[in-house]
Each structure stands twice: as structure tokens, then as C-alpha cells.
Design an enzyme around this catalytic site. Structure first.
Site, mmCIF file in Angstrom:
data_model
loop_
_atom_site.group_PDB
_atom_site.id
_atom_site.type_symbol
_atom_site.label_atom_id
_atom_site.label_comp_id
_atom_site.label_asym_id
_atom_site.label_seq_id
_atom_site.Cartn_x
_atom_site.Cartn_y
_atom_site.Cartn_z
ATOM 1 N N SER A 7 0.841 -1.206 0.000
ATOM 2 C CA SER A 7 0.000 0.000 0.000
ATOM 3 C C SER A 7 0.874 1.254 0.000
ATOM 4 C CB SER A 7 -0.906 0.000 1.229
ATOM 5 O OG SER A 7 -1.577 1.238 1.302
ATOM 6 N N HIS A 32 -1.292 -1.135 -4.245
ATOM 7 C CA HIS A 32 -2.563 -0.709 -3.651
ATOM 8 C C HIS A 32 -2.523 0.806 -3.457
ATOM 9 C CE1 HIS A 32 -6.258 -1.491 -1.363
ATOM 10 N NE2 HIS A 32 -5.822 -0.592 -0.485
ATOM 11 N N ASP A 34 -4.600 3.948 -2.080
ATOM 12 C CA ASP A 34 -5.705 4.371 -1.209
ATOM 13 C C ASP A 34 -6.131 5.801 -1.476
ATOM 14 O OD1 ASP A 34 -6.211 2.133 0.565
ATOM 15 O OD2 ASP A 34 -4.196 2.470 1.354
ATOM 16 N N MET A 36 -8.635 8.759 -0.148
ATOM 17 C CA MET A 36 -9.462 9.158 1.006
ATOM 18 C C MET A 36 -9.983 10.567 0.806
ATOM 19 S SD MET A 36 -7.084 7.783 4.065
ATOM 20 C CE MET A 36 -6.364 6.142 4.049
ATOM 21 N N HIS A 66 -8.318 1.834 -4.306
ATOM 22 C CA HIS A 66 -9.298 1.638 -3.229
ATOM 23 C C HIS A 66 -9.914 2.998 -2.898
ATOM 24 C CE1 HIS A 66 -9.822 0.430 1.328
ATOM 25 N NE2 HIS A 66 -10.982 0.556 0.714
ATOM 26 N N MET A 68 -11.984 5.174 -0.825
ATOM 27 C CA MET A 68 -12.672 5.390 0.455
ATOM 28 C C MET A 68 -13.321 6.761 0.368
ATOM 29 S SD MET A 68 -9.750 3.768 2.900
ATOM 30 C CE MET A 68 -8.510 3.938 1.648
ATOM 31 N N MET A 137 -12.043 -5.097 4.944
ATOM 32 C CA MET A 137 -11.240 -4.229 5.809
ATOM 33 C C MET A 137 -11.068 -4.907 7.164
ATOM 34 S SD MET A 137 -10.490 -1.370 4.090
ATOM 35 C CE MET A 137 -9.497 -0.928 5.504
ATOM 36 N N ASP A 171 -7.308 -5.995 3.847
ATOM 37 C CA ASP A 171 -6.656 -4.691 3.970
ATOM 38 C C ASP A 171 -6.751 -4.171 5.397
ATOM 39 O OD1 ASP A 171 -5.552 -2.224 3.444
ATOM 40 O OD2 ASP A 171 -7.225 -1.488 2.230
HETATM 41 C C1 DX5 Z 1 -6.437 1.935 5.489
HETATM 42 C C2 DX5 Z 1 -6.007 1.628 4.071
HETATM 43 C C3 DX5 Z 1 -4.964 0.586 3.970
HETATM 44 C C4 DX5 Z 1 -3.660 0.913 4.646
HETATM 45 C C5 DX5 Z 1 -3.127 -0.359 5.225
HETATM 46 O O1 DX5 Z 1 -7.565 2.697 5.480
HETATM 47 O O2 DX5 Z 1 -7.122 1.199 3.271
HETATM 48 O O3 DX5 Z 1 -4.722 0.199 2.608
HETATM 49 O O4 DX5 Z 1 -2.678 1.462 3.794
HETATM 50 O O5 DX5 Z 1 -1.997 -0.064 5.988
HETATM 51 P P1 DX5 Z 1 -1.405 -1.120 7.024
HETATM 52 O O6 DX5 Z 1 -1.009 -2.322 6.219
HETATM 53 O O7 DX5 Z 1 -0.258 -0.380 7.623
HETATM 54 O O8 DX5 Z 1 -2.503 -1.441 7.995
HETATM 55 ZN ZN ZN Z 2 -6.739 0.279 1.210
#
Ligand code: DX5
Ligand code: ZN
Length: 213
Positions: A7, A32, A34, A36, A66, A68, A137, A171
Site C-alpha cells: 500500500s 494498492h 488508497d 481518502m 481503493h 474510500m 477491511m 486490507d
Molecule cells: C487503510 C487503508 C490501507 C492501509 C493499510 O484505510 O485502506 O490500505 O494502507 O496499511 P497497514 O497495512 O499499515 O494497515
Molecule cells: Zn486500502
């Protein structure tokens, strides 16, 4: 086969190019990514422009986006144009996510749906036929480096029992300790932020995941 998806959130922001090159050197193609929106989750991260820049600079990288976000429908085209191989949205954002899944198919990206820890796996059942992947998650989304929630693993079994044969991705707090259990339960893709990018030896982490059956 278990695929490792590091990630980007946990990579060193001042050295993103080197971090991604290092990943490729370790034989990993999947990244990956992310996204947000500071509304669906209490944090901000990356948008489509960085995704596009990575795709341009590293065409071999397969971008696993991903979203969010409360309003992912407004960004499907932007991420498809930015080179996303797959896009995952959240089950919680609408009563019916079918139209947004259809948008992904129309754009030619693979289609994923995710659940937060408090959302039941059964809420995914009506969509199983349309999905290439499901992302479970195992922390509350928003931040890297949190503690893995083992009780969420039951969702993997439920989805496999229901006949889902696509990718099941995990994840949040995934590391080399819980990875064998996740693989055994039927997960096929492991997202690792902290456990990969902050590891003393990321190459060894990549090798250990390769050896999982
Ligand atoms: C959290 C993200 C994850 C995050 C995971 O909201 O969706 O993808 O990067 O990080 P670790 O592996 O450190 O929990
Ligand atoms: Zn993620």
C-alpha cells in the site's frame, strides 16, 4: 496463489519513485492505491493525478485503486483514465451500488466492492456475480499502521461458502504473522502497508508471501 499488494500509503512520500522501483525489483507488480476524501474516512490521501503519473512512469505497475469516498461515482472515469487496473468502492456509500459497478465495467476496469468492519458480508451477496474482487477491511479505514481485527476473517469463509470465486483481498494490519491464516481461510490478495514498506527487508517479505500456499 497469493498476491501481495503493497500500500502506497506507507511508502516514503519523498521517495515514491524509488519505493515503487524497489517493489518492482522485488518482483511485485501490484500496487494498492488508497484514496481518502476526508468525509467517508477522517483522512486525505492521493487523487487521480498521482495515479496517472505512476502509470506513466511505471507502466508495468498494476494499480489497485481503493476509493474510500462517499461519492466514488464522480471519479470512476478519472481513475480509469489514470490507468487503474481495478477499482474498489465501499458497500456503505449507497443503498444500491450496482450503477457504480456498471460504470466501472463500462470504463473497462475490474470491479471491486469493500466492507468496513461493521458491515456484514451478507450485504455483498446481491453483487457477487458482478464482482472481480472483494476487499475486506480488517481495521477501520483511514489510517495505516493499525491493529489487525482477526474476527473479520469469518467474512472470507462466508463469501467462499456463498460460492464467490473471485479475488478476496484483505486490507488493514496484514503482516507475515497473520498472512498464513488469511491464505488458509481463502484470501487471495494481501494488502500490506506498514508490514511491507516499513520492513527492514521488504524483499524478504515479498519472498515469504510468495511461499504461502
Ligand atoms: C487503510 C487503508 C490501507 C492501509 C493499510 O484505510 O485502506 O490500505 O494502507 O496499511 P497497514 O497495512 O499499515 O494497515
Ligand atoms: Zn486500502
Amino acid at each position: 496463489m497469493i498476491e501481495l499488494a503493497p500500500s502506497l500509503l506507507a511508502a516514503d512520500g519523498m521517495r515514491l519513485g524509488e519505493e515503487i522501483q524497489g517493489m518492482l525489483d522485488n518482483g511485485i507488480r501490484l500496487l494498492h492505491y488508497d484514496v481518502m476524501d476526508a468525509h467517508f474516512v477522517p483522512n486525505l490521501s492521493f487523487g487521480p493525478s498521482l495515479c496517472k503519473a505512476i502509470h506513466h512512469q511505471f507502466p508495468a505497475v498494476r494499480l489497485d485503486v481503493h476509493l474510500m469516498m462517499d461519492n466514488p461515482g464522480a471519479f470512476i472515469q478519472a481513475f480509469a483514465d489514470a490507468g487503474a487496473e481495478s477499482i474498489t468502492i465501499h458497500r456503505e456509500i449507497a443503498e444500491d451500488v450496482g450503477p457504480i459497478l456498471q460504470q466501472m465495467k463500462d470504463q473497462g476496469t475490474r470491479c471491486g466492492l469493500s466492507v468496513k468492519p461493521g458491515t456484514g458480508a451478507d450485504t455483498l451477496f446481491p453483487y457477487l456475480d458482478q464482482l472481480d474482487s472483494i476487499l475486506i477491511m480488517t481495521v477501520e479505514p483511514g489510517f495505516g499502521g493499525q491493529k489487525f481485527m482477526p474476527e473479520q476473517m469469518e467474512k472470507i469463509r462466508m463469501l467462499r461458502k456463498e460460492g464467490f470465486q473471485g479475488i478476496i483481498s484483505i486490507d488493514g494490519g496484514v503482516n507475515l504473522q497473520n498472512a498464513p491464516l488469511l491464505a488458509q481461510a481463502g484470501a487471495t490478495r494481501l494488502v500490506m502497508g506498514t508490514a511491507y514498506f516499513r520492513a527492514a527487508d521488504p524483499a524478504a517479505v515479498a519472498r515469504a508471501v510468495e511461499e504461502l500456499v
